[in-house]
Scaffold this active site. Structure first.
Site, PDB file in Angstrom:
ATOM      1  N   HIS A 143      -2.236  -3.776  -0.964  1.00 18.19           N
ATOM      2  CA  HIS A 143      -3.136  -4.543  -1.826  1.00 18.19           C
ATOM      3  C   HIS A 143      -3.391  -3.726  -3.088  1.00 18.19           C
ATOM      4  CE1 HIS A 143      -6.105  -1.762  -0.304  1.00 18.19           C
ATOM      5  NE2 HIS A 143      -5.911  -2.190   0.938  1.00 18.19           N
ATOM      6  N   HIS A 164      -4.039   0.078  -2.810  1.00 20.39           N
ATOM      7  CA  HIS A 164      -2.835   0.919  -2.727  1.00 20.39           C
ATOM      8  C   HIS A 164      -2.159   1.006  -4.095  1.00 20.39           C
ATOM      9  CE1 HIS A 164      -2.978  -0.842   1.486  1.00 20.39           C
ATOM     10  NE2 HIS A 164      -2.991   0.450   1.731  1.00 20.39           N
ATOM     11  N   MET A 179       0.039   2.581   5.155  1.00 23.17           N
ATOM     12  CA  MET A 179       0.424   1.924   6.408  1.00 23.17           C
ATOM     13  C   MET A 179       0.888   0.493   6.107  1.00 23.17           C
ATOM     14  SD  MET A 179      -1.982   3.409   9.373  1.00 23.17           S
ATOM     15  CE  MET A 179      -3.423   2.427   9.045  1.00 23.17           C
ATOM     16  N   GLY A 180       1.293   0.255   4.883  1.00 26.59           N
ATOM     17  CA  GLY A 180       1.780  -1.079   4.514  1.00 26.59           C
ATOM     18  C   GLY A 180       0.635  -2.066   4.319  1.00 26.59           C
TER      19      GLY A 180
HETATM   20  P1  AMP Z   1      -3.853   2.753   4.411  1.00 31.60           P
HETATM   21  O1  AMP Z   1      -2.633   1.919   4.184  1.00 31.60           O
HETATM   22  O2  AMP Z   1      -5.045   1.967   4.815  1.00 31.60           O
HETATM   23  O3  AMP Z   1      -3.584   3.948   5.281  1.00 31.60           O
HETATM   24  O4  AMP Z   1      -4.235   3.339   2.985  1.00 31.60           O
HETATM   25  C1  AMP Z   1      -3.305   4.082   2.236  1.00 31.60           C
HETATM   26  C2  AMP Z   1      -4.032   4.746   1.092  1.00 31.60           C
HETATM   27  O5  AMP Z   1      -4.639   3.748   0.274  1.00 31.60           O
HETATM   28  C3  AMP Z   1      -5.159   5.664   1.568  1.00 31.60           C
HETATM   29  O6  AMP Z   1      -5.181   6.829   0.768  1.00 31.60           O
HETATM   30  C4  AMP Z   1      -6.393   4.816   1.354  1.00 31.60           C
HETATM   31  O7  AMP Z   1      -7.566   5.573   1.169  1.00 31.60           O
HETATM   32  C5  AMP Z   1      -6.005   4.071   0.088  1.00 31.60           C
HETATM   33  N1  AMP Z   1      -6.823   2.853  -0.067  1.00 31.60           N
HETATM   34  C6  AMP Z   1      -7.047   1.883   0.859  1.00 31.60           C
HETATM   35  N2  AMP Z   1      -7.911   0.965   0.362  1.00 31.60           N
HETATM   36  C7  AMP Z   1      -8.242   1.367  -0.883  1.00 31.60           C
HETATM   37  C8  AMP Z   1      -9.094   0.848  -1.901  1.00 31.60           C
HETATM   38  N3  AMP Z   1      -9.797  -0.266  -1.732  1.00 31.60           N
HETATM   39  N4  AMP Z   1      -9.205   1.535  -3.070  1.00 31.60           N
HETATM   40  C9  AMP Z   1      -8.507   2.694  -3.258  1.00 31.60           C
HETATM   41  N5  AMP Z   1      -7.679   3.224  -2.335  1.00 31.60           N
HETATM   42  C10 AMP Z   1      -7.546   2.583  -1.160  1.00 31.60           C
END
Ligand code: AMP
Length: 291
Positions: free
Chosen positions: A35, A38, A31-32
């Site tokens: 960090h 990601h 979702m952008g």
């Molecule tokens: P999001 O942008 O929050 O939807 O996350 C995108 C992907 O990154 C998802 O598969 C999350 O589980 C993964 N993600 C987010 N935070 C972390 C983290 N701290 N460590 C590993 N993967 C992460």
């Protein structure tokens, strides 16, 4: 060089071409507000595949609070640069209307069944959230097609939903191999999250109690405390703070997503926490067996 596409149809064509060219395709949905969490998924995909693509889409279907959606950080150009530097070959986005061209009104999008593992925890406290995740992830999988798809264990329950979707897409001859990757943390232990940007320095310190509580559960388990109620109490005690509001601090079997009952003991325990720190809802989890 990264190719940035703003239409799911163009992404569909690009991904198909990669497979025709016998390129092994890796995919990371985001979702952008990228960090290192990601980027760990992108790096792994770059290592394990010939080409990697990512999606950036802040999915309104998975936000049950308009305030949370409004506050979600958004800087696509910065994200695209970060992805390019990490070796990602293509990034795509689109509007809800583009992702679901078959409906005349986005309110008529058919919600996807997120499966049994969506029951409890996140679904209890964010009703409709995992259904919203399932609805968009299914469409992202249909867009990207057969691939290795990397998801973070930070959203553990989400990884179960995504695996369920991948299994059900086999019927559509899509071969999606879901790979759950470890949570990336700050040295303090705080799990990286796009939402951490909304924490003030003092709330950030308070948020460390979440990881501490998970570690206490793990220590408890290794020293023989296997009663979920006791471990949940230990976590809740650690989370007692005026700025913390706990949604859940629970133990689940990570393989079959059960809680324990007198005749069924958890054998692969995972502790999971969701809590508001100030106004920011954070989630985290930890496997309790030493790896
Ligand atoms: P999001 O942008 O929050 O939807 O996350 C995108 C992907 O990154 C998802 O598969 C999350 O589980 C993964 N993600 C987010 N935070 C972390 C983290 N701290 N460590 C590993 N993967 C992460």
């Amino acid at each position: 060089m990264i190719l940035a596409l703003d239409s799911p149809d163009a992404a569909f064509r690009w991904c198909n071409q990669q497979r025709k060219d016998n390129q092994r395709l890796g995919f990371v949905a985001t979702m952008g507000a990228l960090h290192q969490g990601h980027l760990s998924l992108i790096s792994r995909s770059v290592r394990e595949n010939d080409v990697t693509c990512a999606s950036i889409f802040v999915n309104p279907l998975q936000f049950n609070s308009p305030h949370d959606l409004e506050k979600y950080p958004n800087n696509p150009n910065k994200d695209i640069n970060i992805l390019a530097q990490a070796g990602c070959n293509m990034v795509y986005t689109g509007s809800l209307e583009q992702f679901f061209p078959e409906v005349d009104n986005i309110n008529h999008i058919k919600p996807e069944d997120p499966g049994q593992s969506a029951k409890g925890l996140e679904e209890k406290y964010r009703p409709g959230h995992l259904q919203g995740v399932a609805t968009i992830v299914k469409r992202l999988f249909e867009t990207t097609g057969s691939c290795n798809a990397y998801f973070g264990e930070k959203d553990f329950q989400q990884t179960l939903v995504v695996k369920y979707l991948a299994r059900s897409l086999k019927r559509q001859a899509l071969d999606i191999n879901v790979i759950a990757c470890p949570t990336i943390r700050e040295t303090s232990g705080l799990a990286l999250s796009s939402r951490n940007r909304r924490l003030t320095p003092s709330l950030r310190k308070i948020a460390l109690n979440i990881y501490r509580a998970l570690c206490l559960a793990k220590e408890g388990w290794s020293s023989g405390a296997h009663d979920p109620a006791e471990l949940e109490r230990i976590m809740l005690t650690q989370l007692e703070h005026p700025a913390i509001l706990v949604d859940y601090a629970s133990l689940r079997d990570q393989e079959n997503w059960t809680t324990s009952t007198p005749d069924r003991i958890i054998s692969t325990p995972r502790a999971l926490i969701a809590a508001y720190v100030g106004e920011v809802r954070l989630i985290d989890n930890l496997q309790l067996l030493s790896q």
